[in-house]
Design a protein around this motif. Structure first.
Motif, PDB file in Angstrom:
ATOM      1  N   HIS A 140       0.739  -1.057   0.119  1.00  0.00           N
ATOM      2  CA  HIS A 140       0.181  -0.241   0.095  1.00  0.00           C
ATOM      3  C   HIS A 140       0.663   1.262   0.249  1.00  0.00           C
ATOM      4  O   HIS A 140       0.380   2.249  -0.265  1.00  0.00           O
ATOM      5  N   PRO A 144      -1.088   6.282   2.023  1.00  0.00           N
ATOM      6  CA  PRO A 144      -2.610   6.143   1.447  1.00  0.00           C
ATOM      7  C   PRO A 144      -3.350   7.128   2.300  1.00  0.00           C
ATOM      8  O   PRO A 144      -3.061   7.773   3.349  1.00  0.00           O
ATOM      9  N   ASP A 183      -5.904   6.344   4.253  1.00  0.00           N
ATOM     10  CA  ASP A 183      -6.352   6.198   5.596  1.00  0.00           C
ATOM     11  C   ASP A 183      -5.509   6.192   6.742  1.00  0.00           C
ATOM     12  O   ASP A 183      -5.795   5.368   7.608  1.00  0.00           O
ATOM     13  N   TYR A 239     -12.740   9.513  -1.716  1.00  0.00           N
ATOM     14  CA  TYR A 239     -12.069   8.681  -0.812  1.00  0.00           C
ATOM     15  C   TYR A 239     -13.064   8.168   0.118  1.00  0.00           C
ATOM     16  O   TYR A 239     -13.370   6.960   0.621  1.00  0.00           O
ATOM     17  N   GLY A 288     -15.910   5.701  -0.933  1.00  0.00           N
ATOM     18  CA  GLY A 288     -15.269   4.295  -1.234  1.00  0.00           C
ATOM     19  C   GLY A 288     -14.855   4.268  -2.932  1.00  0.00           C
ATOM     20  O   GLY A 288     -14.698   3.210  -3.440  1.00  0.00           O
ATOM     21  N   GLU A 289     -15.536   5.369  -3.759  1.00  0.00           N
ATOM     22  CA  GLU A 289     -15.301   5.343  -4.936  1.00  0.00           C
ATOM     23  C   GLU A 289     -13.779   5.187  -5.412  1.00  0.00           C
ATOM     24  O   GLU A 289     -13.287   4.671  -6.296  1.00  0.00           O
ATOM     25  N   LYS A 308     -10.042   3.879  -3.847  1.00  0.00           N
ATOM     26  CA  LYS A 308      -9.432   2.871  -2.633  1.00  0.00           C
ATOM     27  C   LYS A 308      -8.369   4.017  -1.809  1.00  0.00           C
ATOM     28  O   LYS A 308      -7.811   5.040  -2.392  1.00  0.00           O
ATOM     29  N   PRO A 309      -8.179   3.687  -0.669  1.00  0.00           N
ATOM     30  CA  PRO A 309      -7.047   4.528   0.216  1.00  0.00           C
ATOM     31  C   PRO A 309      -5.706   4.521  -0.617  1.00  0.00           C
ATOM     32  O   PRO A 309      -5.030   5.421  -0.194  1.00  0.00           O
ATOM     33  N   HIS A 310      -5.405   3.269  -1.168  1.00  0.00           N
ATOM     34  CA  HIS A 310      -4.152   3.371  -1.856  1.00  0.00           C
ATOM     35  C   HIS A 310      -4.164   3.487  -3.037  1.00  0.00           C
ATOM     36  O   HIS A 310      -4.948   2.979  -3.776  1.00  0.00           O
ATOM     37  N   GLU A 355      -2.816  -0.693  -7.356  1.00  0.00           N
ATOM     38  CA  GLU A 355      -2.807  -2.064  -7.041  1.00  0.00           C
ATOM     39  C   GLU A 355      -1.733  -2.956  -7.681  1.00  0.00           C
ATOM     40  O   GLU A 355      -1.784  -2.637  -9.055  1.00  0.00           O
TER      41      GLU A 355
END
Lengths: 163, 343
Positions: free
Chosen positions: A29, B302, B304, B331, B334-335, B337-339, B342
């Motif tokens: 992450h 990120p 979060d 963010y 939830g549209e 992602k916090p990071h 992928e």
């Protein structure tokens, strides 16, 4: 007593990558890489994405020899991280097509030479919207670019990031 | 500060500055300091501590922070115009920016205090909380203490009221439109001295060879020289603008005076030396990771988490922000992602 400070910069031939101690969660992450390591393993002037924030990116390039001519519809910026690189500019006769990120501008882009800038470690240059530019580096060095994700941007996160 | 320092987006805090609405007592006869009220919050200081009080469950709750740490944190919150997202002064006190309004909270992002119900949050119009914070900074910062400096560079924050340091608090804010040094843009720093820890940083400028007719259209400067002359620590300032993408480098020494929880993803490129980042959960503060970054390292923070950096030697850090205004909602919903990636 005055302290003698030594400022540590990195270079293609001399960098020391840090790391992540995870307590909870996934090291992936943090998308952690080192621009010198990435540039040392990339093809010359391959625009490897090392940072991505939606449509915006930070790219790392290994400058070595002459790059192709690039052009971009929006401003980009380059920071020389080590070594020495010359950036040549052409004022294009034909405007650059509207697109995100850089595009190739052909073998000999039609337009007037605007001149060049000579960058060494820590120097930053504007790559103005609508111009063509190319890099010339007698010895390999690392560049960082601020731009948008484009057709030439190469993403290979699993190869470059800690996990 | 990253976002509000854009020249084309003048700081919102200047409009309707509410100096006349600040609530302060007369100076205390013993310590010499004033006590301030902001909504239900009460701020006081003595020789060593800043003390914050708030109501919860019918009681007055109290939290103390060493005066130097408190003033360093408040200095950043003021200079950054409340920045992006959460600015935690420590594990209890902090602010959350809603860009026009600002939450002040106590315990609301501390897992244990939130669970116990002893937390408190109040929302203020930005001009009122800004004016109150500035008044606190002016009253509580003594002569010889610069809350923008590293500890080795400045005097003590302790003791009873003695003098003031308005010059340190009221540094001119630099706004960059495209890149420093361009005509009609922010200036370079040739007039500022090189910081003691950067005396070995080369001060040469790039060579610019413009063809006739293109004078002034090619632009380059020595970014590392510019940073070596930064007179403040932990203060991201814009040096290049690509749409909403902002490069905001800064020079870092000692501890980032706040634990920053962003409402979006941001990235760090370590330009010189080394910083260690303590990373915790944004909502509870629980430890998540410790990241060591050395020259050339790049990593994401990120959306979060909260982070606080440690830098023994003054180091150069590039903070990279995306200033797109609707990001916090994307963010939170939830549209996004916090990071950011992928793989």
């Amino acid at each position: 007593m005055t302290t003698a400070y030594k400022t540590v910069f990195g270079s293609l031939g001399n960098y020391r990558k840090g790391g992540i101690e995870v307590t909870q969660g996934d090291a992936r992450h943090y998308v952690f890489s080192n621009v010198f390591e990435v540039a040392s393993k990339a093809a010359p002037y391959e625009r490897v994405v090392v940072g991505k924030n939606l449509e915006y990116v930070v790219e790392t390039l290994r400058a070595e020899g002459d790059s192709p001519w690039f052009a971009c519809a929006h401003d980009e910026f380059v920071v020389a991280m080590d070594g020495e690189v010359r950036v040549e500019f052409v004022a294009l006769e034909q405007p650059v097509a509207e697109a995100n990120g850089a595009v190739l501008a052909g073998q000999e882009p039609a337009g007037r030479s605007m001149g060049y800038v000579l960058l060494r470690q820590g120097h930053q240059s504007l790559l103005p919207a609508g111009c063509a530019y190319r890099f010339r580096a007698p010895a390999a060095c690392a560049l960082v670019l601020q731009t948008k994700l484009g057709a030439l941007s190469v993403e290979k996160w699993a190869e470059i990031c800690l996990h | 500060m990253a976002m509000l320092d854009l020249a084309d987006k003048p700081e919102t805090q200047a409009k309707g500055f509410a100096a006349d609405k600040v609530q302060a007592t007369a100076p205390d006869p013993v310590t010499g300091y004033r006590t301030f009220s902001l909504g239900a919050f009460r701020f006081s200081r003595d020789a060593y501590f800043a003390t914050v009080q708030w109501p919860a469950q019918g009681q007055t709750r109290t939290h103390a922070i060493p005066a130097d740490a408190f003033l360093r944190a408040m200095m950043r919150d003021v200079a950054w115009g409340f920045f992006y997202g959460w600015v935690n002064f420590d594990h209890v006190i902090g602010t959350r920016n809603h860009y026009g309004k600002v939450d002040m909270y106590a315990g609301a992002f501390n897992g244990v205090m939130k669970e116990a119900g002893v937390d408190y949050t109040e929302t203020f119009e930005t001009p009122l909380i800004m004016a109150t914070f500035k008044a606190i900074l002016h009253d509580w910062t003594n002569e010889g203490f610069d809350p923008f400096a590293a500890p080795e560079e400045t005097g003590t924050a302790y003791g009873s009221k003695h003098g003031e340091n308005s010059a340190a608090i009221e540094r001119t804010r630099i706004a960059t439109r495209r890149m420093p040094g361009l005509p009609d843009d922010s200036p370079l720093r040739d007039d500022l001295p090189v910081n003691r820890a950067f005396h070995d940083v080369p001060q040469d400028e790039p060579e610019i060879h413009a063809e006739p007719g293109f004078e002034g259209q090619l632009h380059a400067f020595n970014l590392f020289k510019y940073l070596s002359r930064s007179d403040v620590t932990w203060n991201p300032s814009v040096t290049s603008v690509c749409g909403q993408s902002l490069f905001c480098p800064t020079t870092e020494e000692f501890i980032l005076p706040v634990f920053h929880g962003n409402d979006r993803v941001e990235w760090f490129v370590q330009l010189s030396d080394e910083i260690i980042w303590d990373i915790g959960d944004k909502n509870t503060g629980a430890p998540r990771a410790r990241v060591t970054a050395r020259a050339g390292d790049i990593c994401a923070m990120p959306a979060d988490i909260r982070h606080q950096g440690y830098s023994t030697k003054r180091s150069m850090l590039l903070v990279w922000e995306n200033a797109t205004p609707n990001l916090p909602k994307r963010y939170e919903s939830g549209e996004l992602k916090p990071h950011p990636v992928e793989f």
